[in-house]
Design a protein around this motif. Structure first.
Motif, PDB file in Angstrom:
ATOM      1  N   GLN A  22     -16.426  14.710  21.348  1.00  0.00           N
ATOM      2  CA  GLN A  22     -17.424  14.794  22.413  1.00  0.00           C
ATOM      3  C   GLN A  22     -17.625  13.440  23.083  1.00  0.00           C
ATOM      4  O   GLN A  22     -17.747  13.355  24.312  1.00  0.00           O
ATOM      5  CB  GLN A  22     -18.763  15.293  21.848  1.00  0.00           C
ATOM      6  CG  GLN A  22     -19.799  15.606  22.915  1.00  0.00           C
ATOM      7  CD  GLN A  22     -19.396  16.772  23.790  1.00  0.00           C
ATOM      8  OE1 GLN A  22     -19.145  17.864  23.297  1.00  0.00           O
ATOM      9  NE2 GLN A  22     -19.326  16.550  25.095  1.00  0.00           N
ATOM     10  N   ASP A  26     -17.082  12.720  26.972  1.00  0.00           N
ATOM     11  CA  ASP A  26     -18.160  12.172  27.794  1.00  0.00           C
ATOM     12  C   ASP A  26     -17.709  10.904  28.516  1.00  0.00           C
ATOM     13  O   ASP A  26     -18.014  10.715  29.708  1.00  0.00           O
ATOM     14  CB  ASP A  26     -19.380  11.862  26.924  1.00  0.00           C
ATOM     15  CG  ASP A  26     -20.067  13.118  26.400  1.00  0.00           C
ATOM     16  OD1 ASP A  26     -19.802  14.208  26.941  1.00  0.00           O
ATOM     17  OD2 ASP A  26     -20.859  12.998  25.446  1.00  0.00           O
ATOM     18  N   ALA A  51     -19.166  18.920  32.316  1.00  0.00           N
ATOM     19  CA  ALA A  51     -19.892  18.386  31.166  1.00  0.00           C
ATOM     20  C   ALA A  51     -20.618  19.496  30.415  1.00  0.00           C
ATOM     21  O   ALA A  51     -20.617  19.535  29.173  1.00  0.00           O
ATOM     22  CB  ALA A  51     -20.872  17.313  31.624  1.00  0.00           C
ATOM     23  N   SER A  55     -19.648  20.830  26.492  1.00  0.00           N
ATOM     24  CA  SER A  55     -20.638  20.449  25.495  1.00  0.00           C
ATOM     25  C   SER A  55     -20.638  21.465  24.362  1.00  0.00           C
ATOM     26  O   SER A  55     -20.877  22.645  24.569  1.00  0.00           O
ATOM     27  CB  SER A  55     -22.026  20.371  26.136  1.00  0.00           C
ATOM     28  OG  SER A  55     -22.996  20.062  25.174  1.00  0.00           O
TER      29      SER A  55
END
Length: 366
Positions: A22, A26, A51, A55
């Protein structure tokens, strides 16, 4: 450098890999946000949607890639696997954005699908034209961007050149196969199961190319190739991954009909409304009575299918033994994967982790 040593161990094969992947996603999206923002801040909803879509999730493909690396003796302190794992997630996101659009799915993981998200943006903004057409166009565009980004991020992995090229060849083949599998899935639905050959055989072909190979087999082989695994190990990965990947997708198909929406994030019976010609459907039609076959023909693919219709189709799947046959096949495939793993020349830590991943992939509720 990201230290992978504590990321995942044999008692927890996923471990801290998820947050590390993650973080990589990001950071990559932050770069794209800056690049697109320089063009126009009005492009940033594309990054926001990416995004949101990226997630969370099971991170199945990065996990199998990582353990393909570790089981072949890869250095647990090398951060290249986080980068490659994040690239696999970008490709997965691309496939799902397009898949939801093709299937007309309203939700994904309990949230609006990308095309619905952008249709809502259009509608709320009071823009001209058809909101749904705008949502469709935006989803096509974003899916294409995610596909391009997956290749870009993959090539950022710091790995020996020959090994990176070998892994990239698998990655490229994977992306082509998924496109072909998606087309076969579409073709099966519009043909009503009337194509040449057995419907069950065709359903398994779709499973292998649309999902199974890129869920387990290809990520494993990519990890092994990055570690410089010899051909016999890669051959073991292919057999293990093919069996487990198919079992994983069959479990997904069962959950798509019988799963709890609170767990799956999809409405009850959504696969039935979409008219998916899964192995469950193929097996049911092989043994269905004339009346049952007619019911399947009239209800499968009905976008307005209500709970009574879902219940009726479930009854056919159970009554014809289709559900039991799929469950038995999952059991056989898992046994094949375990036997292949037992005979494979891999590290002890890798063998233990991959054994646990068999359970995580097939004994699940979402």
């Amino acid at each position: 450098m990201v230290n992978l040593a504590p990321l995942a161990g044999p008692d927890d094969p996923v471990g801290l890999l998820r947050p590390r992947v993650q973080e990589a996603l990001d950071a990559f999206l932050d770069t794209q946000r800056q690049l697109l923002g320089e063009a126009s801040p009005q492009t940033l909803p594309l990054v926001d949607a990416s995004a949101a879509f990226l997630s969370g999730g099971k991170r199945l493909r990065p996990t199998f890639c990582y353990w393909g690396w570790r089981a072949a003796g890869g250095d647990p302190a090398d951060d290249a696997l986080v980068t490659v794992g994040a690239a696999l997630e970008l490709f997965q996101a691309s496939a799902l954005v397009h898949d939801d659009l093709i299937d007309g799915s309203d939700t994904r993981r309990g949230l609006p699908s990308v095309h619905r998200r952008f249709a809502t943006l259009h509608r709320d903004s009071g823009w001209q034209g058809d909101p749904d057409a705008f949502g469709t166009a935006a989803a096509i565009l974003l899916g294409d961007m995610l596909l391009a980004w997956s290749a870009e991020l993959f090539d950022h992995a710091v790995v020996d050149g020959d090994r990176l090229r070998a892994a990239r060849a698998v990655f490229d083949r994977m992306r082509t196969e998924v496109g072909g599998g998606q087309y076969l899935d579409m073709l099966e639905q519009v043909s009503g199961g009337g194509l040449p050959g057995g419907q069950a055989d065709r359903a398994r072909t779709v499973i292998r190319y649309k999902s199974a190979r890129y869920s387990v087999e290809h990520p494993l082989v990519i990890g092994g190739a990055l570690a410089g695994a010899p051909d016999p190990v890669l051959a073991s990965y292919r057999r293990f991954g093919a069996a487990l990947g198919e079992a994983f997708q069959l479990r997904d198909d069962v959950l798509g009909v019988f799963g709890d929406p609170a767990q799956t994030g999809k409405p009850t019976g959504d696969d039935l409304r979409e008219g998916k010609r899964t192995l469950l459907i193929a097996y049911a039609l092989e043994r269905a009575s004339v009346e049952e076959a007619a019911m399947v023909g009239s209800l499968l693919g009905d976008p307005g299918l209500d709970l009574d219709g879902v219940t009726a189709l479930r009854g056919v799947l159970v009554g014809t033994g289709a559900l039991a046959r799929v469950e038995a096949l999952v059991t056989d495939l898992v046994a094949d994967a375990r036997a292949t793993l037992d005979a494979a020349d891999v590290t002890d830590v890798g063998r233990k982790a991959l054994s646990q991943l068999i359970e995580l992939a097939t004994e699940r509720t979402h």
